[in-house]
Design a protein around this motif. Structure first.
Motif, PDB file in Angstrom:
ATOM      1  N   GLN A  44       0.822  -1.206   0.000  1.00  9.96           N
ATOM      2  CA  GLN A  44       0.000   0.000   0.000  1.00  9.96           C
ATOM      3  C   GLN A  44       0.861   1.264   0.000  1.00  9.96           C
ATOM      4  N   VAL A  47       2.156   1.655  -3.672  1.00  5.86           N
ATOM      5  CA  VAL A  47       1.074   2.084  -4.562  1.00  5.86           C
ATOM      6  C   VAL A  47       0.751   3.558  -4.330  1.00  5.86           C
ATOM      7  N   SER A  48       0.698   3.972  -3.066  1.00  3.15           N
ATOM      8  CA  SER A  48       0.402   5.369  -2.741  1.00  3.15           C
ATOM      9  C   SER A  48       1.485   6.293  -3.293  1.00  3.15           C
ATOM     10  N   LYS A  49       2.732   5.885  -3.141  1.00  2.00           N
ATOM     11  CA  LYS A  49       3.847   6.697  -3.630  1.00  2.00           C
ATOM     12  C   LYS A  49       3.811   6.825  -5.148  1.00  2.00           C
ATOM     13  N   LYS A  51       1.200   6.581  -7.144  1.00  2.00           N
ATOM     14  CA  LYS A  51       0.069   7.412  -7.581  1.00  2.00           C
ATOM     15  C   LYS A  51       0.459   8.888  -7.588  1.00  2.00           C
ATOM     16  N   ARG A  52       1.257   9.277  -6.601  1.00  2.00           N
ATOM     17  CA  ARG A  52       1.677  10.680  -6.519  1.00  2.00           C
ATOM     18  C   ARG A  52       2.667  11.036  -7.630  1.00  2.00           C
ATOM     19  N   MET A  54       2.820   9.464 -10.781  1.00  2.00           N
ATOM     20  CA  MET A  54       2.437   9.012 -12.117  1.00  2.00           C
ATOM     21  C   MET A  54       2.373  10.154 -13.130  1.00  2.00           C
ATOM     22  N   GLU A 203      -6.780   4.055   3.006  1.00  2.00           N
ATOM     23  CA  GLU A 203      -7.502   3.020   2.270  1.00  2.00           C
ATOM     24  C   GLU A 203      -8.978   2.993   2.664  1.00  2.00           C
ATOM     25  N   HIS A 206     -10.828   5.884   1.158  1.00  2.00           N
ATOM     26  CA  HIS A 206     -10.987   5.659  -0.281  1.00  2.00           C
ATOM     27  C   HIS A 206     -12.151   4.722  -0.559  1.00  2.00           C
TER      28      HIS A 206
END
Length: 266
Positions: A44, A47-49, A51-52, A54, A203, A206
């Motif tokens: 997680q 994935v969070s990192k 997304k920031r 992308m 999470e 979200h």
């Protein structure tokens, strides 16, 4: 099995310390948590990192293609920019004018053998965004749902699955909608949602916006299962949040499946 309702301070410590798959076993021993819990938190975090990052990654696509054409391999580009290798491969694939979906499924037909070789190496080394990693997450999700299904069958509780509800025309569907409410700690549970992840504030918020609030509106109060535990400050007013302990000690088969799920890493 250990209780997985984790103090927020402990969660923040683990979140700060876990950065690579190699950290999982060490932190599992240090904090007395299953490897599955540590792996879920790491996944997680990554994935969070990503997304920031992308947007910037995509904007720099032409630069990455230039460096690749000059001889820098995909894994090196990924390491230098601190992103999973599969995502860097996706950028290069797109910049070269290929379809990512087609290329990843048909590497052996790619004329550019250097590109094919580097994509294969990138996806093989990527624990987070590769097709193999995605498939593993699907397997974990199915394992959690299978445990709940067996638990409900054991207690002779009738239910409709997500697929059943969609066949009836429902748009927002929990994993299980009970024929009759189940009462847990004086709370009426009409639906159950299975999440093969760790429940942190990000999470949970979200999925509340994406799913849970719709379930409340359509089906009443319910219960969310975070199989890899959750922080102790997590709230879901009027509804319940539980972990694997809710299903433990029913029978040996289910306990073995829970152990397998908690032992699953990346």
């Amino acid at each position: 099995m250990e209780r997985l309702k984790m103090e927020n301070e402990t969660y923040l410590q683990i979140y700060h310390l876990v950065n690579r798959p190699e950290d999982i076993d060490t932190l599992s021993l240090e904090f007395g948590e299953s490897v599955g819990v540590i792996a879920a938190i790491l996944n997680q975090k990554i994935v969070s990192k990503v997304k920031r990052k992308m947007g910037l990654l995509q904007k720099r696509g032409k630069n990455f293609r230039y460096l690749w054409e000059k001889g820098m391999d995909i894994n090196t580009l990924a390491t230098n920019n601190d992103v999973p290798a599969t995502l860097m491969a996706s950028v290069i694939i797109r910049e070269l004018g290929y379809s990512k979906k087609h290329v990843l499924k048909n590497l052996d037909t790619l004329d550019d053998r250097r590109l094919a070789s580097e994509i294969e190496e990138a996806t093989s080394s990527d624990h987070f965004f590769s097709p193999k990693a995605h498939a593993l997450q699907v397997v974990k999700g199915q394992m959690g749902e299978d445990i709940i299904s067996k638990w409900l069958d054991h207690h002779q509780l009738g239910y409709s699955t997500e697929e059943d509800l969609r066949a009836m025309g429902m748009q927002k569907t929990p994993d299980f909608f009970l024929d009759k409410p189940l009462y847990v700690d004086d709370t009426e549970v009409g639906w159950i949602e299975s999440k093969a992840m760790f429940g942190d504030e990000r999470e949970h918020s979200h999925y509340y916006k994406k799913q849970f609030q719709h379930y409340e509106r359509e089906y009443g109060t319910g219960m969310v299962i975070y199989w890899y535990g959750h922080i102790d400050t997590l709230e879901f007013e009027g509804n319940l949040i539980r972990d694997h302990n809710f299903y433990t000690d029913l029978n040996e088969e289910i306990d073995d499946e829970i152990n397998e799920l908690l032992s699953s890493t990346l």
